[in-house]
Design a protein around this motif. Structure first.
Motif, mmCIF file in Angstrom:
data_model
loop_
_atom_site.group_PDB
_atom_site.id
_atom_site.type_symbol
_atom_site.label_atom_id
_atom_site.label_comp_id
_atom_site.label_asym_id
_atom_site.label_seq_id
_atom_site.Cartn_x
_atom_site.Cartn_y
_atom_site.Cartn_z
ATOM 1 N N ASP A 156 0.286 11.112 -8.434
ATOM 2 C CA ASP A 156 1.317 10.287 -7.807
ATOM 3 C C ASP A 156 1.474 10.569 -6.319
ATOM 4 O O ASP A 156 1.692 9.662 -5.516
ATOM 5 N N ARG A 157 1.343 11.845 -5.944
ATOM 6 C CA ARG A 157 1.639 12.225 -4.562
ATOM 7 C C ARG A 157 0.655 11.641 -3.560
ATOM 8 O O ARG A 157 0.937 11.618 -2.354
ATOM 9 N N GLY A 199 3.449 5.582 -4.126
ATOM 10 C CA GLY A 199 3.814 6.449 -5.231
ATOM 11 C C GLY A 199 3.705 5.773 -6.581
ATOM 12 O O GLY A 199 4.313 6.207 -7.559
#
Length: 339
Positions: A321-322, A327
């Motif tokens: 996700d980062r 995101g």
């Protein structure tokens, strides 16, 4: 008496094709487990023509030497469309790929493909996603006429459709995107950002060139602009996407929304077994404009994923996700339920 069922056919190991926008990223990708890297020259012959990216001829020669020393391959993207009557730098790029012993050149323009096939018969040719060949008839045309060995499939097909294409075009290889940015336009035919910047992604090689991008911080958040046009406004707590028109937020019927596509990244880690069973030759990670940390993280994750599938193990639980756009993650058209 029960009849013994035949054992399932062994899975074929797909190549992991990874982005390298710089010599440092090339080494990071290979050290993290890439089977191939794809790169571009530092000019408008490739579709990631951004300042500070790409390779000159000396750097490419050194990159090829490093890759080959580690048992990896280097593919060179010459995937923009030559200017009418001015093909010289594109011809030179193909010739240099041949001279430097690149493992393949990735081409989109049919005239350039014809030139490469006639003048560089020993150079392996791959068909770029920018050519938008997504059905067996189109793919076979390029293979039969010009000797194309592999096609990078557009991101519009389901897994089942990919399997059906593979069954009809063998032994032509297929390469599919497994992670990174998405494009909502017909591959290789986008003209949106050229209206705002005067620079064509298909010829100049830069969608939303950095020189035309502006971010302005206000009390309400961040405003992004492209070529003087407001593309989006983000709250301070909201991830800010790169200002491409197709991922802009606009007002229609008095409501601000993403009319084309939200900022999000393709991530197929969860469906790697399905893509492998579909007969895909190579998995491609998008992101030549991203840094070494992104390259190492994504390549490492997919190296673990592919190796786990081939070993008959469960997929690793890896959170990316980062480093995704906005995101957010999606499997895109691969699992699409709409028509």
């Amino acid at each position: 008496m029960t009849t013994a069922q035949p054992a399932p056919a062994p899975l074929t190991r797909p190549e992991l094709v990874c982005p390298a926008g710089t010599p440092a990223a090339l080494k990071s990708a290979i050290d993290a487990g890439a089977d191939c890297v794809y790169v571009g020259f530092r000019d408008e012959t490739n579709a990631r023509n951004f300042p500070g990216l790409n390779f000159n001829r000396r750097e490419l020669a050194e990159g090829i030497e490093y890759a080959h020393g580690k048992g990896a391959k280097v593919l060179v993207a010459v995937n923009t469309f030559p200017r009418a009557g001015q093909p010289e730098i594109w011809h030179r790029a193909v010739a240099d790929c041949d001279e430097l012993k690149a493992d393949a050149v990735i081409l989109a323009d049919i005239g350039l493909i014809d030139h490469a096939a006639r003048h560089h018969p020993n150079l392996r040719l791959h068909l770029s996603v920018q050519a938008a060949a997504s059905n067996p008839d189109a793919i076979r045309f390029y293979a039969d006429r010009y000797g194309i060995k592999r096609v990078v499939l557009p991101r519009v097909l389901t897994v089942q459709e990919i399997a059906e294409v593979n069954a009809r075009i063998a032994p032509i290889e297929t390469e599919v995107f497994v992670f990174g940015g998405l494009c909502v336009m017909a591959e290789g035919r986008c003209a949106l950002s050229s209206y705002a910047t005067g620079q064509s992604p298909n010829i100049n090689g830069a969608c939303s060139p950095a020189s035309d991008v502006r971010y302005t911080e206000t009390n309400e958040g961040i405003t992004s602009e492209l070529g003087g046009f407001t593309i989006n406004k983000f709250a301070h707590t909201e991830p800010a996407g790169y200002p491409t028109l197709c991922k802009g937020r606009f007002i229609a019927n008095d409501k601000a929304s993403y009319l084309f596509e939200e900022p999000t990244s393709l991530n197929t880690l969860a469906i790697l077994p399905d893509l492998i069973r579909a007969g895909v030759t190579a998995f491609k990670i998008e992101g030549r404009q991203r840094g070494r940390a992104y390259v190492a993280a994504v390549v490492g994750a997919f190296r673990q994923g592919v190796d786990a599938v081939l070993a008959g193990k469960s997929l690793p639980d890896i959170d990316l996700d980062r480093i995704t756009e906005g995101g957010k993650q999606t499997t895109g058209a691969y699992e699409k339920a709409w028509r």
